[in-house]
Design a protein around this motif. Structure first.
Motif, PDB file in Angstrom:
ATOM      1  N   GLU A 165       3.318  -2.159 -17.029  1.00  0.00           N
ATOM      2  CA  GLU A 165       3.521  -0.839 -18.177  1.00  0.00           C
ATOM      3  C   GLU A 165       4.301  -1.170 -19.424  1.00  0.00           C
ATOM      4  O   GLU A 165       4.270  -0.944 -20.951  1.00  0.00           O
ATOM      5  CB  GLU A 165       4.953   0.084 -17.478  1.00  0.00           C
ATOM      6  CG  GLU A 165       4.821   1.302 -18.186  1.00  0.00           C
ATOM      7  CD  GLU A 165       6.235   1.484 -17.651  1.00  0.00           C
ATOM      8  OE1 GLU A 165       6.859   2.002 -17.134  1.00  0.00           O
ATOM      9  OE2 GLU A 165       5.428   3.184 -17.205  1.00  0.00           O
TER      10      GLU A 165
ATOM     11  N   TYR B 163       2.955  -0.335 -23.145  1.00  0.00           N
ATOM     12  CA  TYR B 163       3.145   0.569 -24.110  1.00  0.00           C
ATOM     13  C   TYR B 163       3.206  -0.091 -25.610  1.00  0.00           C
ATOM     14  O   TYR B 163       3.197   0.582 -26.449  1.00  0.00           O
ATOM     15  CB  TYR B 163       5.210   0.511 -24.026  1.00  0.00           C
ATOM     16  CG  TYR B 163       5.491   2.065 -23.447  1.00  0.00           C
ATOM     17  CD1 TYR B 163       5.309   2.727 -24.465  1.00  0.00           C
ATOM     18  CD2 TYR B 163       5.824   2.203 -21.878  1.00  0.00           C
ATOM     19  CE1 TYR B 163       5.855   4.461 -23.477  1.00  0.00           C
ATOM     20  CE2 TYR B 163       6.150   3.255 -21.983  1.00  0.00           C
ATOM     21  CZ  TYR B 163       6.178   4.262 -22.425  1.00  0.00           C
ATOM     22  OH  TYR B 163       5.975   5.810 -21.765  1.00  0.00           O
TER      23      TYR B 163
ATOM     24  N   ILE C  82       1.277   3.698 -17.993  1.00  0.00           N
ATOM     25  CA  ILE C  82       2.208   3.557 -18.056  1.00  0.00           C
ATOM     26  C   ILE C  82       2.815   5.269 -17.596  1.00  0.00           C
ATOM     27  O   ILE C  82       1.790   6.282 -17.065  1.00  0.00           O
ATOM     28  CB  ILE C  82       1.981   4.483 -19.142  1.00  0.00           C
ATOM     29  CG1 ILE C  82       1.589   3.275 -19.871  1.00  0.00           C
ATOM     30  CG2 ILE C  82       2.991   5.160 -20.303  1.00  0.00           C
ATOM     31  CD1 ILE C  82       2.237   3.091 -21.457  1.00  0.00           C
ATOM     32  N   CYS C  83       3.560   5.570 -17.414  1.00  0.00           N
ATOM     33  CA  CYS C  83       4.682   6.668 -16.586  1.00  0.00           C
ATOM     34  C   CYS C  83       3.754   8.133 -16.938  1.00  0.00           C
ATOM     35  O   CYS C  83       3.873   8.237 -17.889  1.00  0.00           O
ATOM     36  CB  CYS C  83       5.997   6.840 -16.766  1.00  0.00           C
ATOM     37  SG  CYS C  83       6.674   8.136 -16.521  1.00  0.00           S
TER      38      CYS C  83
ATOM     39  N   MET D  95       5.784  10.321 -19.283  1.00  0.00           N
ATOM     40  CA  MET D  95       5.888   9.984 -20.822  1.00  0.00           C
ATOM     41  C   MET D  95       4.272  10.075 -21.622  1.00  0.00           C
ATOM     42  O   MET D  95       4.239  10.468 -22.526  1.00  0.00           O
ATOM     43  CB  MET D  95       6.699   8.368 -20.213  1.00  0.00           C
ATOM     44  CG  MET D  95       7.810   8.400 -19.885  1.00  0.00           C
ATOM     45  SD  MET D  95       8.902   9.619 -21.000  1.00  0.00           S
ATOM     46  CE  MET D  95       9.224  10.227 -20.284  1.00  0.00           C
TER      47      MET D  95
ATOM     48  N   ALA E 140      17.332   5.658 -18.805  1.00  0.00           N
ATOM     49  CA  ALA E 140      17.945   5.349 -16.900  1.00  0.00           C
ATOM     50  C   ALA E 140      15.679   5.030 -17.243  1.00  0.00           C
ATOM     51  O   ALA E 140      16.110   3.875 -16.135  1.00  0.00           O
ATOM     52  CB  ALA E 140      17.622   7.313 -16.903  1.00  0.00           C
ATOM     53  N   CYS E 141      15.751   4.409 -17.882  1.00  0.00           N
ATOM     54  CA  CYS E 141      13.809   3.659 -17.734  1.00  0.00           C
ATOM     55  C   CYS E 141      13.273   3.427 -18.705  1.00  0.00           C
ATOM     56  O   CYS E 141      13.743   3.650 -20.145  1.00  0.00           O
ATOM     57  CB  CYS E 141      13.175   4.853 -16.881  1.00  0.00           C
ATOM     58  SG  CYS E 141      11.866   5.384 -17.954  1.00  0.00           S
ATOM     59  N   TYR E 142      12.675   2.029 -19.606  1.00  0.00           N
ATOM     60  CA  TYR E 142      12.100   1.704 -20.326  1.00  0.00           C
ATOM     61  C   TYR E 142      10.877   2.719 -20.741  1.00  0.00           C
ATOM     62  O   TYR E 142      11.135   2.568 -22.009  1.00  0.00           O
ATOM     63  CB  TYR E 142      11.156  -0.121 -19.788  1.00  0.00           C
ATOM     64  CG  TYR E 142      10.249  -0.207 -20.765  1.00  0.00           C
ATOM     65  CD1 TYR E 142      11.481  -0.617 -21.238  1.00  0.00           C
ATOM     66  CD2 TYR E 142       9.227  -0.439 -19.893  1.00  0.00           C
ATOM     67  CE1 TYR E 142       9.882  -1.412 -21.841  1.00  0.00           C
ATOM     68  CE2 TYR E 142       7.660  -0.858 -20.893  1.00  0.00           C
ATOM     69  CZ  TYR E 142       8.334  -0.855 -22.179  1.00  0.00           C
ATOM     70  OH  TYR E 142       7.478  -1.570 -23.578  1.00  0.00           O
ATOM     71  N   ALA E 143      10.621   3.439 -19.524  1.00  0.00           N
ATOM     72  CA  ALA E 143       9.558   4.266 -20.223  1.00  0.00           C
ATOM     73  C   ALA E 143       9.796   4.954 -21.057  1.00  0.00           C
ATOM     74  O   ALA E 143       9.531   5.381 -22.383  1.00  0.00           O
ATOM     75  CB  ALA E 143       8.175   4.947 -19.396  1.00  0.00           C
TER      76      ALA E 143
ATOM     77  N   SER F  84      13.194   4.723 -23.089  1.00  0.00           N
ATOM     78  CA  SER F  84      13.383   3.787 -24.088  1.00  0.00           C
ATOM     79  C   SER F  84      12.392   4.163 -25.629  1.00  0.00           C
ATOM     80  O   SER F  84      11.813   3.697 -26.336  1.00  0.00           O
ATOM     81  CB  SER F  84      13.561   3.008 -24.379  1.00  0.00           C
ATOM     82  OG  SER F  84      14.508   3.163 -23.479  1.00  0.00           O
ATOM     83  N   LYS F  85      11.080   3.515 -24.652  1.00  0.00           N
ATOM     84  CA  LYS F  85       9.809   3.230 -25.944  1.00  0.00           C
ATOM     85  C   LYS F  85       9.570   4.160 -26.614  1.00  0.00           C
ATOM     86  O   LYS F  85       8.594   4.266 -27.079  1.00  0.00           O
ATOM     87  CB  LYS F  85       8.664   2.873 -24.372  1.00  0.00           C
ATOM     88  CG  LYS F  85       7.782   1.160 -25.215  1.00  0.00           C
ATOM     89  CD  LYS F  85       8.969   1.032 -25.500  1.00  0.00           C
ATOM     90  CE  LYS F  85       7.736  -0.632 -26.609  1.00  0.00           C
ATOM     91  NZ  LYS F  85       8.592  -1.514 -27.149  1.00  0.00           N
ATOM     92  N   THR F  86       9.095   5.372 -25.325  1.00  0.00           N
ATOM     93  CA  THR F  86       8.600   7.085 -25.490  1.00  0.00           C
ATOM     94  C   THR F  86       9.729   7.501 -26.799  1.00  0.00           C
ATOM     95  O   THR F  86       8.772   7.451 -28.003  1.00  0.00           O
ATOM     96  CB  THR F  86       9.343   7.725 -24.637  1.00  0.00           C
ATOM     97  OG1 THR F  86       7.734   7.405 -23.656  1.00  0.00           O
ATOM     98  CG2 THR F  86       8.049   9.372 -25.165  1.00  0.00           C
TER      99      THR F  86
ATOM    100  N   ASN G  20      19.051   5.226 -28.890  1.00  0.00           N
ATOM    101  CA  ASN G  20      18.947   4.725 -27.337  1.00  0.00           C
ATOM    102  C   ASN G  20      20.058   4.497 -26.832  1.00  0.00           C
ATOM    103  O   ASN G  20      21.191   3.027 -27.260  1.00  0.00           O
ATOM    104  CB  ASN G  20      17.908   3.727 -27.774  1.00  0.00           C
ATOM    105  CG  ASN G  20      17.872   2.948 -26.205  1.00  0.00           C
ATOM    106  OD1 ASN G  20      16.295   3.533 -25.742  1.00  0.00           O
ATOM    107  ND2 ASN G  20      18.313   1.710 -25.403  1.00  0.00           N
TER     108      ASN G  20
ATOM    109  N   GLU H  11      21.462   2.909 -23.380  1.00  0.00           N
ATOM    110  CA  GLU H  11      20.811   2.445 -22.040  1.00  0.00           C
ATOM    111  C   GLU H  11      22.664   2.922 -20.954  1.00  0.00           C
ATOM    112  O   GLU H  11      23.581   2.463 -21.372  1.00  0.00           O
ATOM    113  CB  GLU H  11      21.509   0.830 -23.039  1.00  0.00           C
ATOM    114  CG  GLU H  11      21.144  -0.037 -21.122  1.00  0.00           C
ATOM    115  CD  GLU H  11      19.782  -1.705 -21.794  1.00  0.00           C
ATOM    116  OE1 GLU H  11      20.551  -1.910 -23.009  1.00  0.00           O
ATOM    117  OE2 GLU H  11      19.985  -1.669 -20.719  1.00  0.00           O
TER     118      GLU H  11
ATOM    119  N   LYS I  46       7.906   3.689 -11.894  1.00  0.00           N
ATOM    120  CA  LYS I  46       8.652   2.531 -11.216  1.00  0.00           C
ATOM    121  C   LYS I  46       9.798   2.792 -10.981  1.00  0.00           C
ATOM    122  O   LYS I  46      10.541   1.641 -10.251  1.00  0.00           O
ATOM    123  CB  LYS I  46       8.857   0.935 -12.200  1.00  0.00           C
ATOM    124  CG  LYS I  46       7.029   0.802 -12.990  1.00  0.00           C
ATOM    125  CD  LYS I  46       6.330   0.755 -11.899  1.00  0.00           C
ATOM    126  CE  LYS I  46       4.244   0.752 -12.577  1.00  0.00           C
ATOM    127  NZ  LYS I  46       3.531   1.401 -12.709  1.00  0.00           N
ATOM    128  N   THR I  47      10.898   3.150 -12.112  1.00  0.00           N
ATOM    129  CA  THR I  47      12.451   3.249 -11.532  1.00  0.00           C
ATOM    130  C   THR I  47      12.518   4.080 -10.310  1.00  0.00           C
ATOM    131  O   THR I  47      13.286   3.439  -9.895  1.00  0.00           O
ATOM    132  CB  THR I  47      12.403   3.699 -13.347  1.00  0.00           C
ATOM    133  OG1 THR I  47      12.388   3.882 -13.852  1.00  0.00           O
ATOM    134  CG2 THR I  47      13.580   4.237 -13.230  1.00  0.00           C
TER     135      THR I  47
END
Ligand code: SF4
Ligand code: SF4
Lengths: 381, 437
Positions: free
Chosen positions: A331, A335, B91-92, B95, B126-129, B131-133, B147, B149, B375-376
């Motif tokens: 992932e 992204y 990807i989630c 998201m 809470a998850c990478y997805a 932050s990236k979104t 962001n 963390e 994944k989280t």
């Protein structure tokens, strides 16, 4: 096959092939401990200062089923699952401890499974902030490194002195300078070494004693500077993306008519780019380097630092085309993909995305990469 | 098999919960007009932080998420839009839905068609997805982005990091909005946030009772104000009333469903667009009475050495006084790093927990969804399956996605659930009536 001079890189090739044997011999010779680490955000300098050999845990890119019960193959990336498989198969039975530098959830999950199912006398979870750009990240990272250092001290019963840290920093910085010098040779047209040889060199440095790696690398550089160059001119290609340690894949790509001249991989430039600037507070100096190094996608926000770095490499290394390698289910790199693809397009750099699983489906990849290279050949010649 | 027929009754506070949910949605569009802050992002943690600026709205990354997921046609358009922009299916799924909304121009559009401009994006990571979104939405719409963390480890160092980050976030928001942060409002909101999360865990604890006073489907709806607005006084009031009502139901033996031939847990996320899975067991007289998806969103729990989950104690019950901004920040860090099980890394999950919960909640079978998209919140899933199976607890695993209907085979899953229930010795009941709500 487009490789420079196989003999020159043989020592690294042998270490990569017999990495477990190498670590076992090192242990027998020095009587020291070996720590396996997940992710290149682990500050190896601190491990090295404790006279411990840090070895990166990597899988073997072969299909396996041993992890199925613990990590669903429909969810976790093959790289992380294969790392765990190596452990469960007992191939890392010489390890005394493991440490994780937290990045993506895949490695965290695999690390948790490792700690539970392969008990060792030492394990440590290093929280590496994702918001490395935030002003408070350095203090947090220094705090994490302090905890790590003291847990190593407790475990080994010996303190890690400032002098030892200085020596380790010097060794690691030397390694980064030598690696950078090696990569400089890739700027030539044709480059003075093959991409697979560069990867072999980086991978070996993640698996062996750094001073020894420095010594061999110095010899390699001396031999390469004799003015001879066996590499044939070909399309200049960059590889980037998810973790990839498959040297055969790089060899294959080069055999299809390209020279891999640069990468943005964690078994590549991301690992050694950026040195430690000396500072009175050694751990802060180390932390600064890890904050400023080319980021992994899991540590690249709110601003994008990774994309400008990649585009900079493209210009610096006169890249003509790029292959974006994605581990299935990765992932973090998925992204980044749209932004990277559009950045490449703006520079008129054609690219393909290849998704890799274990085992890699070479035929499929070949069709895609070969047509990319052929298209450029037509344009170029 | 327990064939007892129980009394059932509607929940008195159900309409109140629905009203709070409606108010929250309406406020999203009126906030700008009223001069309230509009905070974009999946802002489900540290809600009190923005309350220091008074009332604020949070339209997530676009307000149509739930509506889109429930409508397959819309969902497909949305996912296709995200995928056409290069966001792949691993990807989630949530998201991808938000990214689809973004590229369809819906993120800032109110149902009336006007544009609501957020003041900033504040994304607790809470998850990478997430932050990236946040990064992508910020780039596309030109909205300032911070962001925040969420450390994956609880230690003195990570708590200090989190409190510093929050302090810096306050200063950042002050600068971006030219508004002054009010400590008193913030402190009250922190207390509310704590109280709602403790009350929710205490309510969940009462579902240990046979018969259970609530079922999972009700809990899934009742938890929403706790996710969106637990920093508010009216939300505390709702959960206080709910707590008293559930307590009374326990005392009077009022059940969520007429039968409890088997008590089931649903662990991890369910398919949000197909929650009828929770009704499927009713025809067998069985009922989903709990599961970590609802318990942890957002419940404050203490987890003991032996794996017992117990509702956390309020700070004042532990002698902690929250009267300054610093104390409030520490209380927030304490809440999220010390008491929210969903934020933990698998490494710190006590391996006895799942089996202990099953024992304490008198559960006969567990159903879990392997969600490749998240994944989280699905971390630790495989370990839990192994643990449950090793403990001899009947467990059904199905594959799906919490948000992408294409990854979920509903017919096959419901059939499997039927087989699973039959394997527990259950038969379809002749006389079967649906429960309330
Ligand atoms: S390849 Fe991707 S998913 Fe796998 S460990 Fe690396 S970043 Fe994580
Ligand atoms: S569903 Fe999972 S991956 Fe997606 S945003 Fe939520 S926690 Fe993150």
């Amino acid at each position: 096959m487009n490789i420079s001079r196989p003999k020159i890189f043989r020592p690294f090739r042998e270490i990569v092939t017999d990495r477990h044997e190498y670590a076992k011999k090192w242990k027998a010779k020095t009587g020291g401990k070996v720590i396996g680490y997940f992710c290149t955000y682990v500050p190896e300098e601190i491990i090295c200062a404790a006279n411990i050999l840090p070895v990166r845990i990597i899988g073997n890119n072969e299909p396996q089923t041993i992890t199925d019960r613990l990590c669903s193959r429909n969810k976790w990336c093959p790289f992380s699952r294969n790392c765990l498989a190596e452990g469960l198969l007992g191939n890392y039975d010489y390890l005394d401890g493991v440490v994780l530098g937290a990045s993506c959830f895949h490695t965290q999950e695999v690390f948790a499974a490792w700690v539970k199912h392969i008990p060792l006398s030492f394990w440590h979870y290093l929280f590496i902030p994702g918001s490395l750009q935030s002003t408070s990240a350095d203090t947090c990272l220094v705090g994490e490194f302090e905890e790590f250092k003291s847990s190593l001290e407790t475990w080994t019963g010996a303190s890690i002195t400032t002098e030892a840290l200085d020596r380790a920093i010097e060794t690691y910085n030397k390694n980064r300078q030598l690696m950078k010098a090696l990569y400089e040779l890739r700027k030539y047209e044709p480059p003075m070494l093959a991409g697979s040889e560069a990867m072999q060199t980086v991978l070996a440095s993640q698996l062996m004693d750094k001073s020894e790696h420095n010594n061999i690398l110095k010899e390699v550089l001396a031999q390469l500077s004799d003015g001879k160059n066996n590499v044939e001119p070909a399309i200049r290609l960059m590889v980037l993306g998810s973790e990839n340690n498959d040297i055969d894949l790089l060899r294959a790509i080069e055999s299809w008519g390209a020279n891999i001249v640069i990468d943005d991989h964690c078994v590549g430039s991301r690992y050694f780019w950026g040195e430690i600037t000396p500072h009175e507070d050694r751990l802060r100096a180390i932390a600064k380097r890890y904050i400023e190094r080319p980021p992994c996608p899991t540590k690249d926000f709110p601003l994008r630092r990774r994309l400008p770095h990649i585009l900079g490499l493209i210009k610096e290394f006169k890249v003509q085309t790029a292959v974006i390698i994605l581990q299935k289910f990765c992932e973090p790199h998925q992204y980044d993909l749209p932004a990277i693809e559009s950045g490449l397009q703006e520079l008129h750099i054609p690219s393909v995305v290849i998704e890799i699983d274990a085992p890699i489906s070479m035929a499929q990849i070949r069709t895609r990469v070969e047509s990319l290279i052929d298209m450029l050949r037509v344009d170029t010649y | 098999m327990n064939k007892t027929k129980y009394k059932t009754a509607l929940l008195d506070c159900w309409p109140m919960m629905k009203e709070l949910r409606r108010d929250h949605f309406k406020h999203t569009w009126k906030a700008g007009e009223k001069g309230d802050l509009v905070v974009m992002g999946i802002f489900e943690w540290f809600l009190a932080l923005c309350a220091g600026f008074g009332d604020y709205a949070n339209p997530s990354y676009g307000p149509y998420y739930t509506g889109i997921l429930r409508d397959k046609e819309k969902a497909l358009t949305c996912f296709n839009t995200a995928e056409s922009k290069g966001f792949k299916r691993d990807i989630c799924a949530s998201m991808r839905c938000h990214l689809g909304q973004l590229y369809m121009g819906l993120t800032e559009k109110s149902p009336k068609g006007d544009t609501v401009k957020p003041d900033f994006i504040l994304q607790p990571a809470a998850c990478y997805a997430m932050s990236k979104t946040g990064q992508i939405v910020s780039e596309e719409l030109g909205i300032p982005y911070l962001n925040l963390e969420f450390p994956t480890k609880d230690s003195g160092n990570t708590r200090a990091y989190l409190t510093t980050e929050m302090q810096e976030a306050i200063e950042w928001m002050e600068k971006k909005t030219d508004r002054k942060f009010n400590d008193e409002l913030f402190i009250n909101a922190v207390q509310n946030e704590w109280e709602c999360m403790v009350l929710w865990a205490r309510i969940c604890e009462m579902t240990k009772t046979i018969p259970s006073p609530l079922d999972y489907r009700q809990m899934w709806s009742l938890r929403i104000p706790n996710i969106t607005s637990r920093h508010k006084r009216e939300t505390v009031t709702l959960y206080r009333i709910l707590f008293d009502e559930v307590k009374e139901r326990v005392a009077k033996g009022i059940s969520a469903t007429p039968y409890e031939t088997a008590r089931l847990f649903h662990q991890f996320l369910p398919p949000f667009y197909a929650l009828n899975i929770f009704k499927e067991p009713w025809k067998y007289g069985a009922s989903f009475i709990g599961g970590d998806g609802a318990f942890t969103s957002m419940g404050a729990w203490m987890i003991h050495e032996d794996g017992t989950w117990e509702a956390a104690k309020m700070p004042h019950e532990r002698g902690v006084n929250i009267s300054t901004r610093e104390a409030a920040l520490e209380a927030l860090a304490d809440l999220y790093l010390g008491y929210l099980p969903a934020s933990r890394c698998t490494l710190t999950v006590n391996q006895k927990e799942a089996a202990k919960m099953i024992h304490d909640w008198h559960v006969d079978g567990v159903v879990l969804m392997i969600d490749r998209g998240c994944k989280t919140l699905s971390a630790g899933q495989e370990e839990q399956i192994v643990e449950l199976k090793d403990a001899g607890i009947p467990t059904m695993v199905y594959e799906g996605s919490h948000a992408d209907f294409r990854d979920y085979n509903e017919i096959a899953t419901l059939n499997r659930l039927d087989f699973f229930l039959e394997s527990l010795g259950l038969k379809e009941l002749d006389e079967f009536k649906e429960g309330q709500q």
